[in-house]
Design a protein around this motif. Sequence first.
Motif, PDB file in Angstrom:
ATOM      1  N   CYS A 137       8.321  -3.205   7.688  1.00  0.00           N
ATOM      2  CA  CYS A 137       8.538  -2.273   6.738  1.00  0.00           C
ATOM      3  C   CYS A 137       7.579  -2.212   6.907  1.00  0.00           C
ATOM      4  O   CYS A 137       6.521  -2.242   6.772  1.00  0.00           O
ATOM      5  N   ARG A 138       7.292  -1.028   6.397  1.00  0.00           N
ATOM      6  CA  ARG A 138       6.604   0.634   5.800  1.00  0.00           C
ATOM      7  C   ARG A 138       6.883   1.234   4.640  1.00  0.00           C
ATOM      8  O   ARG A 138       7.783   1.667   4.997  1.00  0.00           O
ATOM      9  N   LEU A 139       6.184   1.631   3.879  1.00  0.00           N
ATOM     10  CA  LEU A 139       6.652   2.734   2.577  1.00  0.00           C
ATOM     11  C   LEU A 139       5.483   3.913   2.944  1.00  0.00           C
ATOM     12  O   LEU A 139       3.857   3.072   2.972  1.00  0.00           O
ATOM     13  N   LEU A 140       6.002   5.470   3.221  1.00  0.00           N
ATOM     14  CA  LEU A 140       5.311   5.892   3.249  1.00  0.00           C
ATOM     15  C   LEU A 140       4.424   7.602   2.647  1.00  0.00           C
ATOM     16  O   LEU A 140       6.166   7.394   2.080  1.00  0.00           O
ATOM     17  N   VAL A 141       3.962   7.738   2.276  1.00  0.00           N
ATOM     18  CA  VAL A 141       3.854   9.715   1.477  1.00  0.00           C
ATOM     19  C   VAL A 141       2.787  10.163   2.836  1.00  0.00           C
ATOM     20  O   VAL A 141       2.043   9.849   2.597  1.00  0.00           O
ATOM     21  N   GLY A 142       4.052  11.507   2.826  1.00  0.00           N
ATOM     22  CA  GLY A 142       3.188  11.847   4.503  1.00  0.00           C
ATOM     23  C   GLY A 142       2.779  10.765   5.035  1.00  0.00           C
ATOM     24  O   GLY A 142       4.057  10.261   5.757  1.00  0.00           O
ATOM     25  N   GLU A 173       8.072  12.236  -2.423  1.00  0.00           N
ATOM     26  CA  GLU A 173       9.359  11.830  -1.359  1.00  0.00           C
ATOM     27  C   GLU A 173       8.494  10.371  -0.427  1.00  0.00           C
ATOM     28  O   GLU A 173       7.243  10.659  -0.807  1.00  0.00           O
ATOM     29  N   ILE A 174       8.846   9.196  -0.911  1.00  0.00           N
ATOM     30  CA  ILE A 174       8.558   8.289  -0.150  1.00  0.00           C
ATOM     31  C   ILE A 174       9.534   8.269   1.260  1.00  0.00           C
ATOM     32  O   ILE A 174      11.121   8.274   1.156  1.00  0.00           O
TER      33      ILE A 174
END
Length: 143
Positions: A112-117, A45-46
């Motif tokens: 903007c940000r893209l995160l994993v956990g 999940e992102i």
Amino acid sequence: MTDDAATTRAADRRWFRRPATVAAVCVVGLGLWAGIAVFGGDDREIRMEVTSTSGEVEAINWRGPDDNNKTHEVSDSGEPIETPWSERIEVASERGVIVLTALAPLGATATCRLLVGDKVLAEESGRPIASCMVTPQRAFPAS
């Protein structure tokens, strides 16, 4: 030992003597291990996040590899989108790119940000446009 117990013990050992059965058990076990190692388990999940110094953005678009890079528009009504905004997506593909773009109102800055956990994989700020991207390979490295 009774005849039933001896028969049960013999039957329990019999499956192990068959090379095809042993090979099948090994292949299934190896396949499960490889799937977890390569794909990182079930959690792929992102989280996508957008913020703005004005508290709103004019547009948010994102695309990912799982649907042939189709562009998803968060709002097509023409109304501003309140920030902070976030959405989660599942990524099954191993190739391609996840791209998130935000357009802030004139004079404002979007981020903007893209995160994993809790791990930030990509973060960009821009005036008026912010765009960030990450590959599935970087987001979910093989263990």
